[in-house]
Structures are given as structure tokens and as C-alpha cells.
Motif scaffolding. Structure first.
Motif, PDB file in Angstrom:
ATOM      1  N   GLN A  11       0.816  -1.224   0.000  1.00 55.24           N
ATOM      2  CA  GLN A  11       0.000   0.000   0.000  1.00 55.24           C
ATOM      3  C   GLN A  11       0.847   1.270   0.000  1.00 55.24           C
ATOM      4  O   GLN A  11       1.851   1.328   0.707  1.00 55.24           O
ATOM      5  CB  GLN A  11      -0.812   0.073   1.293  1.00 55.24           C
ATOM      6  CG  GLN A  11      -1.918  -0.910   1.369  1.00 55.24           C
ATOM      7  CD  GLN A  11      -2.873  -0.541   2.490  1.00 55.24           C
ATOM      8  OE1 GLN A  11      -3.411   0.570   2.528  1.00 55.24           O
ATOM      9  NE2 GLN A  11      -3.064  -1.453   3.406  1.00 55.24           N
ATOM     10  N   HIS A  17       8.736   0.495   6.067  1.00 54.68           N
ATOM     11  CA  HIS A  17       9.607   0.198   7.198  1.00 54.68           C
ATOM     12  C   HIS A  17      10.313  -1.133   6.991  1.00 54.68           C
ATOM     13  O   HIS A  17      10.067  -1.842   6.002  1.00 54.68           O
ATOM     14  CB  HIS A  17       8.802   0.218   8.500  1.00 54.68           C
ATOM     15  CG  HIS A  17       7.582  -0.647   8.475  1.00 54.68           C
ATOM     16  ND1 HIS A  17       7.647  -2.012   8.551  1.00 54.68           N
ATOM     17  CD2 HIS A  17       6.269  -0.331   8.331  1.00 54.68           C
ATOM     18  CE1 HIS A  17       6.425  -2.515   8.488  1.00 54.68           C
ATOM     19  NE2 HIS A  17       5.565  -1.514   8.352  1.00 54.68           N
ATOM     20  N   GLY A 147       4.104 -10.955   4.346  1.00 52.19           N
ATOM     21  CA  GLY A 147       4.407 -11.153   5.757  1.00 52.19           C
ATOM     22  C   GLY A 147       3.330 -12.022   6.394  1.00 52.19           C
ATOM     23  O   GLY A 147       2.262 -12.260   5.817  1.00 52.19           O
ATOM     24  N   ASP A 149       1.285 -11.468   8.692  1.00 51.78           N
ATOM     25  CA  ASP A 149      -0.002 -10.810   8.974  1.00 51.78           C
ATOM     26  C   ASP A 149      -1.026 -11.035   7.857  1.00 51.78           C
ATOM     27  O   ASP A 149      -2.219 -10.811   8.074  1.00 51.78           O
ATOM     28  CB  ASP A 149       0.209  -9.301   9.202  1.00 51.78           C
ATOM     29  CG  ASP A 149       0.883  -8.611   8.025  1.00 51.78           C
ATOM     30  OD1 ASP A 149       1.891  -9.150   7.508  1.00 51.78           O
ATOM     31  OD2 ASP A 149       0.404  -7.552   7.607  1.00 51.78           O
ATOM     32  N   VAL A 206       8.226  -8.987  11.618  1.00 52.36           N
ATOM     33  CA  VAL A 206       9.158  -8.108  12.326  1.00 52.36           C
ATOM     34  C   VAL A 206       8.360  -7.346  13.374  1.00 52.36           C
ATOM     35  O   VAL A 206       7.304  -6.783  13.067  1.00 52.36           O
ATOM     36  CB  VAL A 206       9.838  -7.127  11.343  1.00 52.36           C
ATOM     37  CG1 VAL A 206      10.769  -6.180  12.077  1.00 52.36           C
ATOM     38  CG2 VAL A 206      10.599  -7.905  10.269  1.00 52.36           C
ATOM     39  N   LYS A 215       3.421  -5.961  16.050  1.00 49.11           N
ATOM     40  CA  LYS A 215       4.223  -5.980  14.825  1.00 49.11           C
ATOM     41  C   LYS A 215       4.697  -4.572  14.485  1.00 49.11           C
ATOM     42  O   LYS A 215       4.041  -3.584  14.825  1.00 49.11           O
ATOM     43  CB  LYS A 215       3.448  -6.614  13.670  1.00 49.11           C
ATOM     44  CG  LYS A 215       2.391  -5.759  13.029  1.00 49.11           C
ATOM     45  CD  LYS A 215       2.049  -6.250  11.604  1.00 49.11           C
ATOM     46  CE  LYS A 215       1.253  -5.156  10.884  1.00 49.11           C
ATOM     47  NZ  LYS A 215       1.200  -5.266   9.445  1.00 49.11           N
ATOM     48  N   MET A 216       5.860  -4.492  13.857  1.00 49.41           N
ATOM     49  CA  MET A 216       6.332  -3.203  13.359  1.00 49.41           C
ATOM     50  C   MET A 216       5.323  -2.736  12.317  1.00 49.41           C
ATOM     51  O   MET A 216       4.960  -3.487  11.426  1.00 49.41           O
ATOM     52  CB  MET A 216       7.721  -3.369  12.732  1.00 49.41           C
ATOM     53  CG  MET A 216       8.355  -2.072  12.309  1.00 49.41           C
ATOM     54  SD  MET A 216      10.059  -2.267  11.679  1.00 49.41           S
ATOM     55  CE  MET A 216      10.994  -2.528  13.188  1.00 49.41           C
TER      56      MET A 216
HETATM   57  P1  ADP Z   1       1.494  -2.232   6.667  1.00 48.89           P
HETATM   58  O1  ADP Z   1       1.071  -3.554   7.272  1.00 48.89           O
HETATM   59  O2  ADP Z   1       2.709  -1.656   7.327  1.00 48.89           O
HETATM   60  O3  ADP Z   1       0.356  -1.254   6.531  1.00 48.89           O
HETATM   61  P2  ADP Z   1       1.140  -3.245   3.985  1.00 48.89           P
HETATM   62  O4  ADP Z   1      -0.191  -3.714   4.459  1.00 48.89           O
HETATM   63  O5  ADP Z   1       1.209  -2.410   2.767  1.00 48.89           O
HETATM   64  O6  ADP Z   1       1.928  -2.529   5.180  1.00 48.89           O
HETATM   65  O7  ADP Z   1       2.033  -4.520   3.834  1.00 48.89           O
HETATM   66  C1  ADP Z   1       2.986  -4.684   2.805  1.00 48.89           C
HETATM   67  C2  ADP Z   1       3.681  -6.008   2.985  1.00 48.89           C
HETATM   68  O8  ADP Z   1       4.548  -5.925   4.123  1.00 48.89           O
HETATM   69  C3  ADP Z   1       2.743  -7.183   3.256  1.00 48.89           C
HETATM   70  O9  ADP Z   1       3.256  -8.335   2.590  1.00 48.89           O
HETATM   71  C4  ADP Z   1       2.841  -7.370   4.740  1.00 48.89           C
HETATM   72  O10 ADP Z   1       2.574  -8.704   5.113  1.00 48.89           O
HETATM   73  C5  ADP Z   1       4.287  -7.008   4.997  1.00 48.89           C
HETATM   74  N1  ADP Z   1       4.491  -6.546   6.374  1.00 48.89           N
HETATM   75  C6  ADP Z   1       3.917  -5.474   6.956  1.00 48.89           C
HETATM   76  N2  ADP Z   1       4.331  -5.334   8.228  1.00 48.89           N
HETATM   77  C7  ADP Z   1       5.205  -6.367   8.458  1.00 48.89           C
HETATM   78  C8  ADP Z   1       5.991  -6.780   9.589  1.00 48.89           C
HETATM   79  N3  ADP Z   1       5.968  -6.101  10.720  1.00 48.89           N
HETATM   80  N4  ADP Z   1       6.764  -7.890   9.452  1.00 48.89           N
HETATM   81  C9  ADP Z   1       6.808  -8.586   8.293  1.00 48.89           C
HETATM   82  N5  ADP Z   1       6.092  -8.242   7.189  1.00 48.89           N
HETATM   83  C10 ADP Z   1       5.304  -7.152   7.259  1.00 48.89           C
END
Ligand code: ADP
Ligand code: NA
Length: 350
Positions: A11, A17, A147, A149, A206, A215-216
Motif C-alpha cells: 500500500q 519500514h 508477511g 499478517d 518483524v 508488529k512493526m
Molecule cells: P502495513 O502492514 O505496514 O500497513 P502493507 O499492508 O502495505 O503494510 O504490507 C505490505 C507487505 O509488508 C505485506 O506483505 C505485509 O505482510 C508485509 N508486512 C507489513 N508489516 C510487516 C511486519 N511487521 N513484518 C513482516 N512483514 C510485514
């Protein structure tokens, strides 16, 4: 069999990060070798939580710049933004009719993001996983690096694909667009593949540098909780030095990280950045204090991230280059998505 095809999206909201980099973008880069990959800036998803984005064009470019700076080749693979391909939204509508409300109600990310006043959340936020399924399946992609999530959303994408395949089974046979696959041990004549999540590496999740149980995330109010891809060396150094830890040093075995989420997180980050396993990192640093380990992690993080940050800055200075990549990528993605949608319309009877 379906042709192996990789799809993922990020997104255009806030700063990228280290979690986005290690959980997603870095793995997008590695998957390029030997695969056909489609990487998307999912700008339509950005509307689900917040309707008005003053700087959408620049946020979109900065994600595309991160993809390119990290090493994605936009000539061999496809880099584009979601809203350039309206077929995603068209398929999402069909998937909204395939998905069941009970399935959507189980999505934990919706519960987290909607907060207390769920009645005031947008319908888009609720339907987000259905659009995500369409993003992937409009290319009939088979593999999705994300990730941890996102695991639940990918299971939903499989459920949607399965229900579409079963509900339209006769139409799929009649039109001849299906592919023979096996699901479990069952032979199925499927139009949409069962997507495989690619969740892995030493850091699939992470965690925040301030709280090892969260989560970060871009949405964490504390900037000390995350390392941003655009952080300079001083910021990276400060955030790692201030990262929460416990009073013990590093264990020499993985088991010694149990119940120590902050220590585990820093070791996982080191391992992912160094392309090693956590066991390798502990073989090197086991028995050491964090006062030794943290400076080593700072140096490693800077070595890996600084070249990417520099290249992102360079790319952001010349927007015409990134805009051309997105425009060309959008054309290529649209042509492929339209092949699917022509068949889907035919299967449905539109
Ligand atoms: P956010 O979760 O920070 O809003 P996005 O939804 O755009 O970011 O996620 C982009 C990608 O980064 C996805 O594949 C998501 O699973 C991965 N991601 C987001 N946060 C983390 C994290 N803390 N550790 C590992 N992967 C992550
Ligand atoms: Na996410």
C-alpha cells in the motif's frame, strides 16, 4: 497445471519500514530469478482506512521507487499501480458476491483496523480481503510472498477461488477455460488456482522495537518503534540503540530466545539482513551482551539499507522515470488482466 506466477502488493500509505522490506520487498527481489512476477502498488486499498490522501501520487511513486531500488527489474517483470487496471475492481465485485459474510467476519485485521466503533468503518475496509483476492486472481497468480499478517487473507483468497470453481463448475467445463489440478487428493477442473502463500525467512513478522508483542507497523504512533527505509544512518543507529531488550545477554541456542520477544526480534532482524539463520547468528553472538550485538546490528542495517535509501532518493528526484515505469507496467498488467476478465465474463454469462 497452472503456470507458476508470483503476485504481491504494497500500500502507498506512510513510510515503508523494515518489516515491509524483510517480510515482503526483499523476498520479491529474490523471487525474480526463474519466475514471472507482478508487483503492485495497491493504491485502491489505501482508500479503505482513509479516504483523502493529499500526497497519493508521491506515495505511489515512492513504493515503486523502493521496488526498483531494492532490485526489482521492471523490464523483465511488471511494476504498476492497482488503479491503472480497473479489472481488479471488476473481479472484486464478483468476489464480493462469492465470499460469505461469515467468512469476512472472521478477519482479524478488520477487527484491529476498524477499532471500537465498527459501525463507522468503511464497507471497503470490510471488503478489503475480497479486493486482495481479486488483485492476485485477476492474473491467476499461484504464489504470493507476504508477511505473516497476511496469512488469513490468503486463506480467504483460496476459499473464494474454491467456491467460484465449484459454483461455476459446469460453466467452466463448458467454456473450456479450466485447468486440471489436484486439491488435497481430489482432481478438480479449476478456473482459479489455489494460491500458495510464501511466508518465510527468518523474519516473517518483524516486531516493534519498543514492544516485542506488536508488529512493526506504519500506523504505530511511535517513530522509535520502526526503522523506516528513508531513515538516515543516525536515525537507524539511535533506534537500534534504544530498542527495548531484557537484561540478559544473547543465548547460544534458539531455545534461549523463548519468552524473550525483544531479543528474538533483534536476532531475527540480524539473521534476515545477513541472509543467515537465527542459529548462525547465535553461533556468532551467543554469550555476548546487547552492548556488543546492537552496534553490529546497526552496522549491518546501515550496510544493507543505505544503498537502497540512496537509490530511492535518486529515483524520487526524477519522477518522469518512475512514472514511465508505472505507465508501461500498467499497460502490460491491463492486457493480462483483460484476458482473465474476458473469460470470467464468459463463464458467468455476462
Ligand atoms: P502495513 O502492514 O505496514 O500497513 P502493507 O499492508 O502495505 O503494510 O504490507 C505490505 C507487505 O509488508 C505485506 O506483505 C505485509 O505482510 C508485509 N508486512 C507489513 N508489516 C510487516 C511486519 N511487521 N513484518 C513482516 N512483514 C510485514
Ligand atoms: Na499489512
Amino acid at each position: 497445471e497452472f503456470k507458476k506466477l508470483v503476485f504481491s502488493g504494497v500500500q502507498p500509505t506512510g513510510n515503508l519500514h523494515l518489516g515491509n522490506y524483510l517480510g515482503a520487498i526483499r523476498r520479491f527481489v529474490a523471487l525474480q530469478e526463474g519466475n514471472d512476477c507482478i508487483y503492485c502498488v495497491v493504491d485502491m486499498h489505501a482508500l479503505t482506512a482513509q479516504l483523502v490522501h493529499e500526497d497519493m501520487p508521491s506515495q505511489t511513486r515512492s513504493i515503486a521507487a523502493a521496488f526498483i531500488a531494492a532490485g526489482i527489474d521492471p523490464e523483465k517483470h511488471i511494476v504498476f499501480n492497482q488503479s491503472a487496471v480497473p479489472q481488479h475492481a471488476e473481479l472484486a465485485w464478483i468476489f464480493n458476491c462469492v465470499a460469505r459474510i461469515g467468512w469476512m467476519n472472521r478477519m482479524t485485521q478488520f477487527k484491529d483496523k476498524a477499532g471500537k466503533d465498527r459501525e463507522q468503518a468503511s464497507l471497503g475496509l470490510y471488503a478489503y480481503p475480497s479486493l486482495m483476492a481479486a488483485d492476485i486472481l485477476v492474473y491467476r497468480a499461484t504464489h504470493v510472498p507476504v508477511g505473516e499478517d497476511q496469512k488469513q487473507h490468503l486463506e480467504l483468497a483460496r476459499d473464494i477461488a474454491m467456491k467460484f470453481n465449484l459454483d461455476y463448475a459446469e460453466h467452466i467445463s463448458r467454456t473450456g477455460y479450466g485447468v486440471d489440478i489436484t486439491v488435497g487428493n481430489e482432481p478438480v477442473h479449476a478456473y482459479f488456482p489455489m494460491v500458495e502463500p510464501l511466508i518465510g525467512g527468518p523474519a516473517p513478522r518483524v516486531m516493534s522495537l519498543r514492544d516485542g508483542t506488536k508488529k512493526m507497523s506504519k500506523s504505530d504512533p511511535s517513530d522509535l518503534s520502526r526503522i523506516n527505509l528513508m531513515d538516515d544512518e543516525d536515525a537507524i543507529s539511535k533506534k537500534i540503540r534504544k530498542a527495548k531488550t531484557d537484561p540478559d545477554g544473547l543465548p547460544s541456542e534458539i531455545d534461549g530466545l523463548q519468552g524473550r520477544p525483544e531479543a528474538d526480534n533483534l536476532v531475527a532482524i540480524y539473521a534476515a539482513l545477513a541472509d543467515k539463520s537465527k542459529a548462525d547468528v547465535l553461533a556468532e553472538f551467543g554469550g555476548q551482551q546487547f552492548s556488543i550485538f546492537k552496534p553490529a546490528l546497526v552496522e549491518l542495517a546501515i550496510n544493507v539499507l543505505a544503498p537502497i535509501t540512496g537509490e530511492m532518493r535518486r529515483l524520487m528526484d526524477d519522477t518522469s522515470h518512475i512514472d514511465a515505469i508505472l505507465r508501461k507496467g500498467g499497460e502490460r498488467a491491463r492486457a493480462r488482466a483483460e484476458v482473465t476478465m474476458r473469460q470470467v465474463r464468459d463463464i458467468i454469462g455476462f
